[in-house]
Write an enzyme that holds these catalytic residues in place. Sequence first.
Site, PDB file in Angstrom:
ATOM      1  N   THR B 158     134.238  52.323 -13.763  1.00  0.00           N
ATOM      2  CA  THR B 158     134.582  51.853 -14.399  1.00  0.00           C
ATOM      3  C   THR B 158     136.086  50.461 -14.640  1.00  0.00           C
ATOM      4  O   THR B 158     135.426  49.928 -13.926  1.00  0.00           O
ATOM      5  CB  THR B 158     136.071  52.404 -12.958  1.00  0.00           C
ATOM      6  OG1 THR B 158     135.653  54.343 -12.956  1.00  0.00           O
ATOM      7  CG2 THR B 158     137.863  52.759 -13.361  1.00  0.00           C
ATOM      8  N   GLU B 366     133.207  58.394  -6.726  1.00  0.00           N
ATOM      9  CA  GLU B 366     133.315  57.575  -4.732  1.00  0.00           C
ATOM     10  C   GLU B 366     132.694  59.054  -3.946  1.00  0.00           C
ATOM     11  O   GLU B 366     133.640  58.723  -2.837  1.00  0.00           O
ATOM     12  CB  GLU B 366     135.049  57.504  -4.583  1.00  0.00           C
ATOM     13  CG  GLU B 366     135.623  56.750  -5.603  1.00  0.00           C
ATOM     14  CD  GLU B 366     135.717  55.368  -5.099  1.00  0.00           C
ATOM     15  OE1 GLU B 366     135.788  55.033  -4.132  1.00  0.00           O
ATOM     16  OE2 GLU B 366     136.050  54.950  -5.614  1.00  0.00           O
TER      17      GLU B 366
END
Lengths: 264, 385
Positions: B158, B366
């Site tokens: 990201t 995550e």
Amino acid sequence: MNVIVCLKQVPDTETQIKIAPDGKSIVTDDIKWVMNPYDEYGVEEALRLKEKFGGEVTVVSLGPKRVTESIRTALAMGADKGILISDDALEGSDSLATAKALAAAIKDLDYDLIFTGQRGVDDDMGVVGASLAEFLDVPQFSVIVKVEVAEDGKSVKAHRPVEGQVLVVESSLPALITTQKGLNEPRYATLPGIMKAKKKPFEEKTLADLGLDPAKVGEGGRKVKILELTPPPKRGEGKIIEGETPQEKAAELAKLLHEEAKVF
Amino acid sequence: MNFDLTEEHKMIRDMCRSFSQEIIFPRAEEIERTGEYPYDIISQMAELGMMGIPISEQYGGSGGDWLGMHLCIEEISRGDPTFGALLDVTTSVVAQALAVFGTEDQKRKWLIPIAKGEEIGAFGLTEPDAGSDAASIRTRAILDGNEWVVNGTKQFVTNIGLDNASIIIIAAVTKKPVKGRGRISTFVVPKDSPGFVLGKRYEKIGWHGSATHEVIFDNCRIPEDNLLGDSAKGFAQHLSVLQTGRISIAAMAVGAAQACLDESLRYAGERVQFGKPILSFQAIQFKLADMSVAIELARNQYLKAAWLKDQGRKHSFEATVAKLFASEMLEKVASDAVQIHGGYGYMAEYPVSRYYRGAKVLQIVEGTSEVMRIILARELAQGTP
């Protein structure tokens, strides 16, 4: 250039307003309170003048303790000092008493310009700015969309839209300006500003501090009495114009405007 | 017990909410459609100080706390969760790692511009053959004189595709495996290092405004000092940073779910069927009620986890619960929001379809839902909660 901004806390315009059982006030539980949008223009304009000329921006408010939050928002945007006039005896004051109290708090401050919103979006009276100018004996410009302070910082030109034209008026300073939508685009409070807001000078003043008579303010001192609040009438159902072609629809619309709505 | 937010927290929430409604939400559909990175909005967020809320003023932040940061992430994600993802990675993960483990030099060089939002940080753990099994990463870093030579590939990174992305923090194997496990250490790799290759931009099912790329290290050379943290402790020391990332994912999910509820309430009030707004039908009312329950619980949980973190208390269980519950509730809430909108909800230009496409990923990034459950079971076995 020292600028004072008068700030009113009002219900968020998205809040559902309910009339209280007494029929003369609104239910204040669960209301989200915000800075009057017109006063936000005042804060923004004051900050721009400070950035150009230096000096200080002082925010002055009147109301219960919760108003502190709106003052702090102005401090987070960049204002320097806050003053809150707060006294139980002020509860229910009308515009005139509000202007008197504001004038008492402002008269000994050092200022070049005062901004108030042209009206509060709660009761839409639009009286405080003019009354305050009168009590302070300073020139007043209402409903202003552009402010030009002279390079020497001694006079101001203010623009007011009038029937599609613009009226430009000029005055020496100090003066009072009531703000109108279009004056500017208020900035957001920055994160560092928010974190520093609580450390900025903030004073609370009572009626006794200002030397005002409690009998002349509040509910008892009102010259304007609220008789009744009523909700706006329910909007009638809309009508969809039927027809095969645009011509047919236009003819039907014209007929309805004439016969039902009676607009011509 | 006190559930009141402080004045600062309320101001952060209100400011971020206004910014999100006025600046982000009106542009979100266009960003999703064109996939153009919204640099103008990112720079406004930086000017307002959103990337440095919990970082001290000394290092370019605002000196706030993690609760404030997550209120910001929730509100920003309400407008468009891809901006929440940007904040999660650059602040919760990268800025925090630098603040906690960085040397004074490292903080001056990288943390200050990242906390100010002038530069954006990225984080690389996942590899072609290493996802949930983080210990199996193959990216190697070998010390050659006073430089590390890095070789390997990181996936699904990201932020790294942004022009102002400056560094990527990566996990890499530094020592040969002993009993099957190599030692994993953490490095800061500036984007302009020789041998840093920005790989392909991914085509995702949602989140088109998020700059997700592959990164290849081809004999990439970085100074010896770019090792982050204590080399003897390896990667394990960074797990605390990843726990914060879980709170951030939960806040993003809550923001997106709140937007789904807002849109559904509005639509249900306007859409007339059988002569009445569909809001008057119990089938729709029950959906809205259930959405509000799920959002309320997820919000309370992420706030609790953030509060514990600010108190310096253990919060691995609470953060993991928040991440798991919030990401799974979002998929259901977004799905119900599309259902309430009917055919319109399936159209790309309707906001709910954007939140729906972006919902699934929060159960994957995550740490997957499965990994979250493994962590929770482990905590339960240890008698943690």
